[in-house]
Scaffold this motif. Structure first.
Motif, PDB file in Angstrom:
ATOM      1  N   ALA A   7      16.939  41.432  -3.416  1.00 32.48           N
ATOM      2  CA  ALA A   7      16.301  40.907  -2.212  1.00 32.48           C
ATOM      3  C   ALA A   7      15.629  39.580  -2.527  1.00 32.48           C
ATOM      4  CB  ALA A   7      15.269  41.911  -1.700  1.00 32.48           C
ATOM      5  N   GLU A   8      15.322  38.822  -1.479  1.00 37.30           N
ATOM      6  CA  GLU A   8      14.733  37.504  -1.718  1.00 37.30           C
ATOM      7  C   GLU A   8      13.267  37.550  -2.112  1.00 37.30           C
ATOM      8  OE1 GLU A   8      13.934  34.675   1.520  1.00 37.30           O
ATOM      9  OE2 GLU A   8      14.371  36.297   2.906  1.00 37.30           O
ATOM     10  N   LYS A   9      12.558  38.616  -1.756  1.00 38.84           N
ATOM     11  CA  LYS A   9      11.147  38.723  -2.119  1.00 38.84           C
ATOM     12  C   LYS A   9      10.736  40.193  -2.135  1.00 38.84           C
ATOM     13  CE  LYS A   9       9.930  37.391   2.592  1.00 38.84           C
ATOM     14  NZ  LYS A   9       9.193  36.478   3.422  1.00 38.84           N
ATOM     15  N   ALA A  13      12.440  43.818  -0.543  1.00 37.66           N
ATOM     16  CA  ALA A  13      12.989  44.855  -1.430  1.00 37.66           C
ATOM     17  C   ALA A  13      12.455  46.231  -1.035  1.00 37.66           C
ATOM     18  CB  ALA A  13      12.651  44.543  -2.881  1.00 37.66           C
ATOM     19  N   TYR A  30      11.504  46.983 -10.030  1.00 36.70           N
ATOM     20  CA  TYR A  30      12.616  47.397  -9.172  1.00 36.70           C
ATOM     21  C   TYR A  30      12.379  48.809  -8.653  1.00 36.70           C
ATOM     22  CZ  TYR A  30      14.534  49.997 -13.197  1.00 36.70           C
ATOM     23  OH  TYR A  30      14.729  50.865 -14.246  1.00 36.70           O
ATOM     24  N   PHE A  40      14.032  42.151  -6.680  1.00 39.28           N
ATOM     25  CA  PHE A  40      13.814  40.940  -5.891  1.00 39.28           C
ATOM     26  C   PHE A  40      13.816  39.718  -6.792  1.00 39.28           C
ATOM     27  CE2 PHE A  40       9.927  43.108  -6.992  1.00 39.28           C
ATOM     28  CZ  PHE A  40       9.192  42.128  -7.627  1.00 39.28           C
TER      29      PHE A  40
END
Length: 96
Positions: A7-9, A13, A30, A40
């Motif tokens: 995910a981007e951030k 996530a 994670y 992320f």
């Protein structure tokens, strides 16, 4: 084998983990569960290698050398990447 989702951030996530895993286990950087690893990346994980990586003479710029277009572009880890990002690149979690 687990499916990796990046995910981007962090908050994205968490939302992805809630949506596709449901009940997940939070690990160091994670989320894990139901055959998924979700992490992320805040910023870029990799960047283009500096010119001197291709040839030492490119360390000092010379207009006669331009443009520098390598046959294959090399990627290097971003030194400003977070601990989680470096771990992803150098030491990925083992498959679930």
């Amino acid at each position: 084998m687990a499916t990796l989702v990046i995910a981007e951030k962090p908050d994205v996530a968490v939302k992805i983990a809630q949506a596709i895993i449901g009940k997940y286990t939070k690990k160091d950087g994670y989320f894990e569960g139901n055959g998924y690893l979700i992490t992320f990346a805040v910023g870029h994980l990799l960047g283009l290698a500096e010119p001197e990586v291709y040839n030492e003479r490119y360390k000092n710029w010379d207009l006669n050398d331009l443009p520098i277009i390598p046959n294959q572009f090399l990627l290097t880890p971003n030194p400003k990447a977070s601990k989680c990002q470096r771990r992803l690149y150098f030491d990925p979690p083992s498959p679930v």
